[in-house]
Design a protein around this motif. Structure first.
Motif, mmCIF file in Angstrom:
data_model
loop_
_atom_site.group_PDB
_atom_site.id
_atom_site.type_symbol
_atom_site.label_atom_id
_atom_site.label_comp_id
_atom_site.label_asym_id
_atom_site.label_seq_id
_atom_site.Cartn_x
_atom_site.Cartn_y
_atom_site.Cartn_z
ATOM 1 N N THR A 125 0.765 -1.243 -0.010
ATOM 2 C CA THR A 125 -0.110 0.109 0.024
ATOM 3 C C THR A 125 0.884 1.370 0.054
ATOM 4 O O THR A 125 0.676 2.140 -0.761
ATOM 5 N N ALA A 126 2.042 1.240 0.550
ATOM 6 C CA ALA A 126 2.785 2.254 0.889
ATOM 7 C C ALA A 126 3.759 2.581 -0.495
ATOM 8 O O ALA A 126 4.200 3.471 -0.859
ATOM 9 N N TYR A 127 3.908 1.435 -1.188
ATOM 10 C CA TYR A 127 4.811 1.082 -2.153
ATOM 11 C C TYR A 127 4.074 1.869 -3.387
ATOM 12 O O TYR A 127 4.844 2.458 -4.300
ATOM 13 N N LEU A 128 3.139 1.641 -3.798
ATOM 14 C CA LEU A 128 2.252 1.831 -4.971
ATOM 15 C C LEU A 128 2.092 3.532 -5.264
ATOM 16 O O LEU A 128 2.429 3.707 -6.335
ATOM 17 N N PRO A 129 1.847 4.329 -4.461
ATOM 18 C CA PRO A 129 1.698 5.804 -4.683
ATOM 19 C C PRO A 129 3.256 6.213 -4.912
ATOM 20 O O PRO A 129 3.312 7.031 -5.733
ATOM 21 N N ASP A 130 4.315 5.497 -4.280
ATOM 22 C CA ASP A 130 5.480 6.143 -4.659
ATOM 23 C C ASP A 130 5.916 5.463 -6.123
ATOM 24 O O ASP A 130 6.441 6.487 -7.169
ATOM 25 N N LEU A 131 5.373 4.587 -6.620
ATOM 26 C CA LEU A 131 5.743 4.050 -7.973
ATOM 27 C C LEU A 131 5.013 4.924 -8.797
ATOM 28 O O LEU A 131 5.539 4.864 -10.230
ATOM 29 N N LEU A 132 3.668 5.261 -8.467
ATOM 30 C CA LEU A 132 2.886 5.926 -9.464
ATOM 31 C C LEU A 132 2.947 7.521 -9.155
ATOM 32 O O LEU A 132 2.377 8.248 -9.896
ATOM 33 N N GLY A 133 4.023 8.013 -8.420
ATOM 34 C CA GLY A 133 4.128 9.445 -8.172
ATOM 35 C C GLY A 133 2.728 10.281 -7.681
ATOM 36 O O GLY A 133 2.682 11.011 -7.781
ATOM 37 N N ARG A 134 2.001 9.377 -6.978
ATOM 38 C CA ARG A 134 0.994 9.945 -6.103
ATOM 39 C C ARG A 134 -0.283 10.340 -6.870
ATOM 40 O O ARG A 134 -0.812 11.390 -6.607
#
Length: 431
Positions: A125-134
Protein backbone atom coordinates in the motif's frame (compact mmCIF):
# COMPACT_ATOMS: atom_id res chain seq x y z
CA UNK A 1 -10.82 12.32 -8.44
CA UNK A 2 -10.44 13.55 -11.97
CA UNK A 3 -6.79 14.17 -12.75
CA UNK A 4 -5.40 13.58 -16.22
CA UNK A 5 -4.69 9.93 -16.90
CA UNK A 6 -1.11 9.03 -17.76
CA UNK A 7 0.55 5.71 -18.47
CA UNK A 8 1.14 3.13 -15.77
CA UNK A 9 4.89 2.39 -15.38
CA UNK A 10 6.36 -0.97 -16.43
CA UNK A 11 7.02 -1.88 -12.81
CA UNK A 12 3.31 -1.88 -12.11
CA UNK A 13 2.85 -4.80 -14.51
CA UNK A 14 5.25 -6.92 -12.45
CA UNK A 15 3.54 -5.89 -9.21
CA UNK A 16 0.16 -6.72 -10.73
CA UNK A 17 1.40 -10.14 -11.89
CA UNK A 18 2.89 -10.93 -8.47
CA UNK A 19 -0.31 -10.05 -6.63
CA UNK A 20 -2.44 -11.89 -9.19
CA UNK A 21 -0.51 -15.13 -8.74
CA UNK A 22 -0.55 -14.78 -4.96
CA UNK A 23 -4.29 -14.01 -4.98
CA UNK A 24 -4.97 -17.23 -6.87
CA UNK A 25 -3.25 -19.15 -4.08
CA UNK A 26 -5.20 -17.18 -1.50
CA UNK A 27 -8.44 -18.14 -3.21
CA UNK A 28 -7.47 -21.78 -3.07
CA UNK A 29 -6.82 -21.52 0.66
CA UNK A 30 -9.93 -19.42 1.27
CA UNK A 31 -12.12 -22.32 0.21
CA UNK A 32 -9.85 -25.19 1.33
CA UNK A 33 -8.96 -24.09 4.87
CA UNK A 34 -12.55 -23.83 6.21
CA UNK A 35 -13.34 -27.19 4.61
CA UNK A 36 -10.11 -28.62 6.02
CA UNK A 37 -11.07 -27.35 9.47
CA UNK A 38 -14.50 -28.94 9.05
CA UNK A 39 -12.81 -32.34 8.63
CA UNK A 40 -11.35 -31.87 12.11
CA UNK A 41 -14.33 -30.38 14.00
CA UNK A 42 -17.93 -29.20 13.68
CA UNK A 43 -17.72 -26.90 16.69
CA UNK A 44 -18.55 -23.32 15.56
CA UNK A 45 -16.33 -21.82 18.29
CA UNK A 46 -13.34 -23.91 17.19
CA UNK A 47 -13.87 -22.79 13.61
CA UNK A 48 -14.11 -19.21 14.87
CA UNK A 49 -10.75 -19.61 16.64
CA UNK A 50 -9.04 -20.53 13.36
CA UNK A 51 -10.67 -17.61 11.57
CA UNK A 52 -9.80 -15.14 14.32
CA UNK A 53 -6.16 -16.30 14.57
CA UNK A 54 -5.39 -14.88 11.15
CA UNK A 55 -6.43 -11.41 12.27
CA UNK A 56 -4.64 -11.32 15.64
CA UNK A 57 -1.29 -10.05 14.23
CA UNK A 58 -3.02 -6.78 13.36
CA UNK A 59 -4.22 -6.44 16.94
CA UNK A 60 -0.78 -7.14 18.37
CA UNK A 61 1.57 -5.54 15.85
CA UNK A 62 -0.52 -3.45 13.42
CA UNK A 63 0.66 0.10 14.09
CA UNK A 64 4.21 -0.96 15.00
CA UNK A 65 4.36 -2.89 11.73
CA UNK A 66 3.45 0.27 9.83
CA UNK A 67 6.20 2.21 11.61
CA UNK A 68 8.71 -0.47 10.64
CA UNK A 69 7.55 -0.39 7.01
CA UNK A 70 8.11 3.38 6.98
CA UNK A 71 11.72 2.71 8.07
CA UNK A 72 12.52 -0.26 5.84
CA UNK A 73 12.87 -0.86 2.11
CA UNK A 74 9.24 -1.56 1.16
CA UNK A 75 10.13 -3.78 -1.80
CA UNK A 76 12.32 -5.96 0.42
CA UNK A 77 9.56 -6.24 3.01
CA UNK A 78 7.15 -7.50 0.34
CA UNK A 79 9.30 -10.25 -1.12
CA UNK A 80 10.58 -11.39 2.28
CA UNK A 81 7.04 -11.72 3.63
CA UNK A 82 5.93 -13.78 0.64
CA UNK A 83 8.97 -16.05 0.83
CA UNK A 84 8.34 -16.67 4.52
CA UNK A 85 4.68 -17.53 3.87
CA UNK A 86 5.71 -20.01 1.17
CA UNK A 87 7.92 -21.83 3.66
CA UNK A 88 5.19 -21.79 6.30
CA UNK A 89 2.62 -23.39 3.99
CA UNK A 90 5.12 -26.05 2.93
CA UNK A 91 5.58 -26.94 6.60
CA UNK A 92 1.81 -27.09 7.08
CA UNK A 93 1.57 -29.49 4.13
CA UNK A 94 4.25 -31.65 5.76
CA UNK A 95 2.16 -31.72 8.95
CA UNK A 96 -0.81 -32.94 6.92
CA UNK A 97 1.32 -35.71 5.38
CA UNK A 98 2.47 -36.79 8.86
CA UNK A 99 -1.16 -36.72 10.06
CA UNK A 100 -0.45 -34.27 12.88
CA UNK A 101 -2.70 -31.53 11.59
CA UNK A 102 -5.06 -30.14 14.26
CA UNK A 103 -7.26 -27.14 14.94
CA UNK A 104 -4.57 -25.59 17.14
CA UNK A 105 -1.95 -26.08 14.41
CA UNK A 106 -4.26 -24.58 11.80
CA UNK A 107 -4.79 -21.60 14.09
CA UNK A 108 -1.01 -21.17 14.44
CA UNK A 109 -0.57 -21.31 10.66
CA UNK A 110 -3.37 -18.76 10.22
CA UNK A 111 -1.68 -16.46 12.75
CA UNK A 112 1.71 -16.57 11.00
CA UNK A 113 0.12 -16.14 7.57
CA UNK A 114 -1.67 -13.10 8.97
CA UNK A 115 1.63 -11.71 10.26
CA UNK A 116 3.20 -12.06 6.83
CA UNK A 117 0.12 -10.46 5.29
CA UNK A 118 0.42 -7.53 7.68
CA UNK A 119 3.90 -6.65 6.45
CA UNK A 120 3.23 -7.40 2.77
CA UNK A 121 -0.05 -5.49 2.53
CA UNK A 122 1.24 -2.47 4.43
CA UNK A 123 4.40 -2.30 2.34
CA UNK A 124 2.47 -2.74 -0.93
CA UNK A 125 0.00 0.00 0.00
CA UNK A 126 2.86 2.38 0.81
CA UNK A 127 4.92 1.35 -2.24
CA UNK A 128 2.20 1.89 -4.87
CA UNK A 129 1.79 5.71 -4.54
CA UNK A 130 5.58 6.10 -4.75
CA UNK A 131 5.69 3.94 -7.89
CA UNK A 132 2.89 6.01 -9.49
CA UNK A 133 4.08 9.43 -8.37
CA UNK A 134 0.99 9.87 -6.13
CA UNK A 135 -1.19 10.66 -9.16
CA UNK A 136 -4.87 10.26 -8.10
CA UNK A 137 -6.08 9.08 -11.52
CA UNK A 138 -3.25 6.56 -11.88
CA UNK A 139 -3.88 5.29 -8.36
CA UNK A 140 -7.54 4.68 -9.17
CA UNK A 141 -6.65 2.87 -12.39
CA UNK A 142 -4.01 0.80 -10.65
CA UNK A 143 -6.26 -0.13 -7.75
CA UNK A 144 -9.03 -1.05 -10.17
CA UNK A 145 -6.69 -3.50 -11.92
CA UNK A 146 -5.24 -4.84 -8.68
CA UNK A 147 -8.65 -5.28 -7.07
CA UNK A 148 -10.11 -6.81 -10.22
CA UNK A 149 -7.31 -9.36 -10.47
CA UNK A 150 -7.46 -10.09 -6.75
CA UNK A 151 -11.20 -10.66 -6.91
CA UNK A 152 -11.00 -12.80 -10.04
CA UNK A 153 -8.24 -14.99 -8.65
CA UNK A 154 -8.98 -15.17 -4.92
CA UNK A 155 -12.73 -15.40 -5.38
CA UNK A 156 -13.63 -16.47 -8.90
CA UNK A 157 -10.95 -18.98 -9.89
CA UNK A 158 -9.42 -19.89 -6.54
CA UNK A 159 -12.35 -21.25 -4.46
CA UNK A 160 -13.54 -23.88 -6.97
CA UNK A 161 -9.91 -24.86 -7.49
CA UNK A 162 -9.45 -25.10 -3.72
CA UNK A 163 -12.44 -27.42 -3.40
CA UNK A 164 -11.19 -29.62 -6.23
CA UNK A 165 -7.59 -29.67 -4.95
CA UNK A 166 -8.74 -30.59 -1.44
CA UNK A 167 -10.56 -33.58 -2.94
CA UNK A 168 -7.18 -34.70 -4.34
CA UNK A 169 -5.54 -34.55 -0.92
CA UNK A 170 -5.18 -32.35 2.16
CA UNK A 171 -1.69 -31.21 1.19
CA UNK A 172 -2.50 -30.17 -2.37
CA UNK A 173 -4.16 -26.75 -1.73
CA UNK A 174 -1.50 -25.88 0.86
CA UNK A 175 1.30 -26.60 -1.59
CA UNK A 176 -0.49 -24.67 -4.35
CA UNK A 177 -0.66 -21.58 -2.14
CA UNK A 178 3.01 -22.02 -1.17
CA UNK A 179 4.01 -22.01 -4.85
CA UNK A 180 1.97 -18.87 -5.47
CA UNK A 181 3.76 -17.02 -2.66
CA UNK A 182 7.15 -18.15 -3.98
CA UNK A 183 6.39 -16.89 -7.50
CA UNK A 184 5.15 -13.60 -6.08
CA UNK A 185 8.32 -13.16 -4.01
CA UNK A 186 10.53 -13.71 -7.07
CA UNK A 187 8.57 -11.16 -9.12
CA UNK A 188 8.56 -8.53 -6.38
CA UNK A 189 12.35 -8.78 -6.10
CA UNK A 190 12.60 -7.42 -9.65
CA UNK A 191 10.70 -4.20 -8.83
CA UNK A 192 12.59 -0.89 -8.57
CA UNK A 193 13.63 0.24 -5.11
CA UNK A 194 12.00 3.46 -3.92
CA UNK A 195 13.67 5.96 -1.56
CA UNK A 196 12.58 5.82 2.05
CA UNK A 197 10.62 8.97 2.97
CA UNK A 198 11.45 8.92 6.68
CA UNK A 199 13.92 11.64 7.80
CA UNK A 200 17.37 10.61 8.99
CA UNK A 201 16.64 11.77 12.56
CA UNK A 202 15.43 8.64 14.28
CA UNK A 203 12.63 8.73 16.83
CA UNK A 204 11.55 5.80 18.93
CA UNK A 205 9.45 3.23 17.09
CA UNK A 206 6.62 3.68 19.58
CA UNK A 207 6.55 7.44 19.09
CA UNK A 208 6.42 7.09 15.32
CA UNK A 209 3.66 4.49 15.59
CA UNK A 210 1.59 6.73 17.86
CA UNK A 211 2.03 9.61 15.43
CA UNK A 212 0.62 7.54 12.58
CA UNK A 213 -2.41 6.54 14.65
CA UNK A 214 -2.95 10.16 15.69
CA UNK A 215 -2.95 11.28 12.05
CA UNK A 216 -5.83 8.92 11.26
CA UNK A 217 -7.95 9.82 14.29
CA UNK A 218 -7.50 13.58 13.79
CA UNK A 219 -8.65 13.53 10.16
CA UNK A 220 -12.40 13.08 9.61
CA UNK A 221 -12.07 11.62 6.12
CA UNK A 222 -9.36 9.14 7.09
CA UNK A 223 -11.26 8.16 10.22
CA UNK A 224 -14.42 7.58 8.18
CA UNK A 225 -12.47 5.46 5.70
CA UNK A 226 -11.04 3.45 8.61
CA UNK A 227 -14.34 2.94 10.44
CA UNK A 228 -16.09 1.45 7.41
CA UNK A 229 -13.91 -1.67 7.17
CA UNK A 230 -13.59 -1.87 10.97
CA UNK A 231 -17.33 -2.20 11.54
CA UNK A 232 -17.65 -4.06 8.26
CA UNK A 233 -15.18 -6.72 9.37
CA UNK A 234 -17.20 -7.44 12.51
CA UNK A 235 -20.12 -8.17 10.20
CA UNK A 236 -18.23 -9.99 7.45
CA UNK A 237 -16.27 -12.24 9.83
CA UNK A 238 -19.50 -13.12 11.61
CA UNK A 239 -20.81 -14.21 8.22
CA UNK A 240 -17.62 -15.98 7.15
CA UNK A 241 -17.41 -17.95 10.39
CA UNK A 242 -20.81 -19.58 9.89
CA UNK A 243 -21.03 -19.52 6.08
CA UNK A 244 -19.74 -23.06 5.56
CA UNK A 245 -22.18 -24.42 8.16
CA UNK A 246 -25.01 -22.30 6.74
CA UNK A 247 -24.30 -23.58 3.24
CA UNK A 248 -24.12 -27.23 4.30
CA UNK A 249 -26.90 -27.41 6.89
CA UNK A 250 -29.47 -24.84 5.72
CA UNK A 251 -28.97 -24.67 1.96
CA UNK A 252 -27.91 -28.27 1.33
CA UNK A 253 -24.75 -27.27 -0.53
CA UNK A 254 -21.95 -29.83 -0.87
CA UNK A 255 -18.20 -29.17 -0.89
CA UNK A 256 -18.03 -28.30 -4.59
CA UNK A 257 -21.13 -26.14 -4.33
CA UNK A 258 -19.55 -24.16 -1.51
CA UNK A 259 -16.72 -23.18 -3.85
CA UNK A 260 -19.29 -22.03 -6.41
CA UNK A 261 -21.06 -19.99 -3.73
CA UNK A 262 -17.84 -18.13 -3.00
CA UNK A 263 -17.35 -17.70 -6.73
CA UNK A 264 -20.69 -15.88 -6.94
CA UNK A 265 -19.41 -13.33 -4.42
CA UNK A 266 -16.19 -12.95 -6.40
CA UNK A 267 -18.09 -12.43 -9.64
CA UNK A 268 -19.93 -9.54 -8.06
CA UNK A 269 -16.65 -8.21 -6.68
CA UNK A 270 -15.12 -8.23 -10.15
CA UNK A 271 -18.06 -6.24 -11.50
CA UNK A 272 -17.90 -3.80 -8.59
CA UNK A 273 -14.20 -3.16 -9.11
CA UNK A 274 -14.79 -2.58 -12.80
CA UNK A 275 -17.47 0.07 -12.29
CA UNK A 276 -15.87 1.75 -9.26
CA UNK A 277 -14.34 4.60 -11.25
CA UNK A 278 -17.62 5.21 -13.07
CA UNK A 279 -19.49 5.38 -9.76
CA UNK A 280 -16.91 7.77 -8.37
CA UNK A 281 -17.24 10.10 -11.36
CA UNK A 282 -21.02 9.85 -11.51
CA UNK A 283 -21.85 10.16 -7.82
CA UNK A 284 -18.68 11.58 -6.32
CA UNK A 285 -16.30 9.40 -4.31
CA UNK A 286 -17.98 10.13 -0.97
CA UNK A 287 -21.53 9.39 -2.13
CA UNK A 288 -20.36 6.30 -4.01
CA UNK A 289 -18.77 4.93 -0.83
CA UNK A 290 -21.99 5.49 1.11
CA UNK A 291 -24.03 3.72 -1.56
CA UNK A 292 -21.74 0.71 -1.73
CA UNK A 293 -21.83 0.35 2.07
CA UNK A 294 -25.65 0.35 2.01
CA UNK A 295 -25.65 -2.25 -0.77
CA UNK A 296 -23.46 -4.56 1.32
CA UNK A 297 -25.80 -4.38 4.31
CA UNK A 298 -28.92 -5.04 2.24
CA UNK A 299 -27.23 -7.94 0.46
CA UNK A 300 -26.31 -9.68 3.73
CA UNK A 301 -29.90 -9.18 4.85
CA UNK A 302 -30.95 -11.00 1.68
CA UNK A 303 -28.45 -13.78 2.39
CA UNK A 304 -29.87 -14.29 5.88
CA UNK A 305 -33.38 -14.72 4.46
CA UNK A 306 -32.30 -16.83 1.46
CA UNK A 307 -34.52 -19.90 1.05
CA UNK A 308 -32.25 -21.68 -1.45
CA UNK A 309 -28.70 -21.66 -2.88
CA UNK A 310 -29.68 -19.50 -5.87
CA UNK A 311 -30.95 -16.59 -3.77
CA UNK A 312 -27.92 -16.94 -1.49
CA UNK A 313 -25.58 -16.80 -4.46
CA UNK A 314 -27.31 -13.69 -5.82
CA UNK A 315 -27.09 -11.99 -2.42
CA UNK A 316 -23.38 -12.77 -2.13
CA UNK A 317 -22.80 -11.49 -5.68
CA UNK A 318 -24.46 -8.16 -4.83
CA UNK A 319 -22.48 -7.92 -1.60
CA UNK A 320 -19.30 -8.67 -3.53
CA UNK A 321 -20.09 -5.86 -5.99
CA UNK A 322 -20.37 -3.38 -3.15
CA UNK A 323 -17.16 -4.60 -1.58
CA UNK A 324 -15.30 -4.58 -4.90
CA UNK A 325 -16.17 -0.96 -5.61
CA UNK A 326 -15.33 0.08 -2.04
CA UNK A 327 -11.94 -1.59 -2.19
CA UNK A 328 -11.01 0.47 -5.25
CA UNK A 329 -12.37 3.84 -4.18
CA UNK A 330 -11.30 3.91 -0.52
CA UNK A 331 -7.61 2.92 -0.89
CA UNK A 332 -7.18 5.20 -3.91
CA UNK A 333 -8.52 8.14 -1.94
CA UNK A 334 -6.33 7.36 1.06
CA UNK A 335 -3.19 7.00 -1.06
CA UNK A 336 -3.90 10.33 -2.78
CA UNK A 337 -4.29 12.41 0.40
CA UNK A 338 -1.79 10.90 2.87
CA UNK A 339 1.78 12.29 2.95
CA UNK A 340 4.46 9.82 1.84
CA UNK A 341 6.35 9.75 5.18
CA UNK A 342 3.18 8.56 6.93
CA UNK A 343 1.80 6.19 4.30
CA UNK A 344 2.90 2.97 5.97
CA UNK A 345 1.65 4.00 9.39
CA UNK A 346 -1.67 5.38 8.17
CA UNK A 347 -2.28 2.27 6.07
CA UNK A 348 -1.40 -0.07 8.94
CA UNK A 349 -3.50 1.89 11.44
CA UNK A 350 -6.52 1.76 9.15
CA UNK A 351 -5.99 -1.91 8.44
CA UNK A 352 -5.34 -2.63 12.12
CA UNK A 353 -8.71 -1.17 13.09
CA UNK A 354 -10.37 -3.39 10.50
CA UNK A 355 -8.46 -6.52 11.43
CA UNK A 356 -8.80 -6.02 15.17
CA UNK A 357 -12.54 -5.90 14.68
CA UNK A 358 -12.45 -9.21 12.79
CA UNK A 359 -11.92 -11.52 15.82
CA UNK A 360 -14.91 -9.86 17.46
CA UNK A 361 -16.96 -10.68 14.41
CA UNK A 362 -15.67 -14.24 14.23
CA UNK A 363 -16.52 -15.02 17.84
CA UNK A 364 -19.80 -13.08 17.60
CA UNK A 365 -20.84 -15.20 14.65
CA UNK A 366 -19.85 -18.41 16.41
CA UNK A 367 -21.61 -17.40 19.64
CA UNK A 368 -24.84 -16.34 17.92
CA UNK A 369 -24.90 -19.52 15.85
CA UNK A 370 -24.31 -21.67 18.94
CA UNK A 371 -26.65 -19.81 21.30
CA UNK A 372 -29.44 -18.96 18.89
CA UNK A 373 -29.36 -19.93 15.22
CA UNK A 374 -27.06 -19.68 12.21
CA UNK A 375 -29.37 -17.16 10.52
CA UNK A 376 -29.27 -14.96 13.64
CA UNK A 377 -25.57 -14.31 13.01
CA UNK A 378 -26.36 -13.20 9.45
CA UNK A 379 -29.19 -10.87 10.50
CA UNK A 380 -26.94 -9.29 13.14
CA UNK A 381 -24.22 -8.73 10.53
CA UNK A 382 -26.68 -6.99 8.21
CA UNK A 383 -27.82 -4.69 11.01
CA UNK A 384 -24.24 -3.71 11.82
CA UNK A 385 -23.48 -2.86 8.19
CA UNK A 386 -26.54 -0.65 7.79
CA UNK A 387 -25.84 1.15 11.09
CA UNK A 388 -22.23 1.78 10.00
CA UNK A 389 -23.45 3.27 6.72
CA UNK A 390 -25.59 5.82 8.56
CA UNK A 391 -22.85 6.78 11.02
CA UNK A 392 -20.01 7.32 8.56
CA UNK A 393 -21.89 8.89 5.63
CA UNK A 394 -21.16 12.48 6.69
CA UNK A 395 -17.50 11.75 7.51
CA UNK A 396 -16.71 10.87 3.89
CA UNK A 397 -19.16 13.16 2.14
CA UNK A 398 -18.30 14.56 -1.29
CA UNK A 399 -17.60 17.95 0.27
CA UNK A 400 -15.05 16.54 2.73
CA UNK A 401 -13.43 14.33 0.09
CA UNK A 402 -12.95 17.19 -2.39
CA UNK A 403 -11.52 19.41 0.36
CA UNK A 404 -8.99 16.70 1.28
CA UNK A 405 -7.94 16.26 -2.34
CA UNK A 406 -7.49 20.01 -2.79
CA UNK A 407 -5.33 20.17 0.34
CA UNK A 408 -3.11 17.37 -0.94
CA UNK A 409 -2.87 18.63 -4.55
CA UNK A 410 -0.03 21.22 -4.37
CA UNK A 411 2.65 18.60 -3.66
CA UNK A 412 5.88 20.12 -2.47
CA UNK A 413 4.32 23.47 -1.57
CA UNK A 414 5.12 25.06 1.77
CA UNK A 415 1.75 24.20 3.23
CA UNK A 416 1.57 20.68 1.90
CA UNK A 417 1.81 17.99 4.59
CA UNK A 418 4.53 16.10 2.73
CA UNK A 419 6.86 19.08 2.95
CA UNK A 420 6.88 18.84 6.75
CA UNK A 421 7.45 16.00 9.15
CA UNK A 422 3.88 15.21 10.20
CA UNK A 423 5.06 12.25 12.27
CA UNK A 424 7.08 14.51 14.56
CA UNK A 425 4.26 17.08 14.77
CA UNK A 426 1.60 14.55 15.70
CA UNK A 427 3.89 12.72 18.10
CA UNK A 428 4.57 15.98 19.88
CA UNK A 429 0.83 16.51 20.26
CA UNK A 430 0.47 13.13 21.92
CA UNK A 431 3.36 13.46 24.38
Amino acid sequence: MSAGIGKLPAGFGRLWTAQTVSSLGDGVSHAALPLLALTLTRDPMALAAVTAAGTLPWLLFGVLGGALVDRWDRRRVMWSADAARAVLLALAAAAAVLDVLSISLLAAVAFLLGLGGLFFDTAATAYLPDLLGRDPALLERANTRLRGAQTAMSGFAGPPAGSVLLALGRTVPLLADAVSFLVSALLVRTLPTMPRPVPEVRESLLRQARAGASYVFRDRVLLGLALRPAVGNVAFLAVETVLALFAHERLGIDTYGFGLLLTAEATGGLLGAGIASYLGRRLGTGTALTCTAAVEGLAILGLAAAPNPYVAGLALAICGAGMGATMVLAPSLRQAIVPAPLMGRVASTSRMLAMCAAPIGAFLGGWLATTYDIRTALYAAAGLLLAMTAVTASMTSNRRVEAALRAAAPAGGPDHPASKDPAQENAADLL
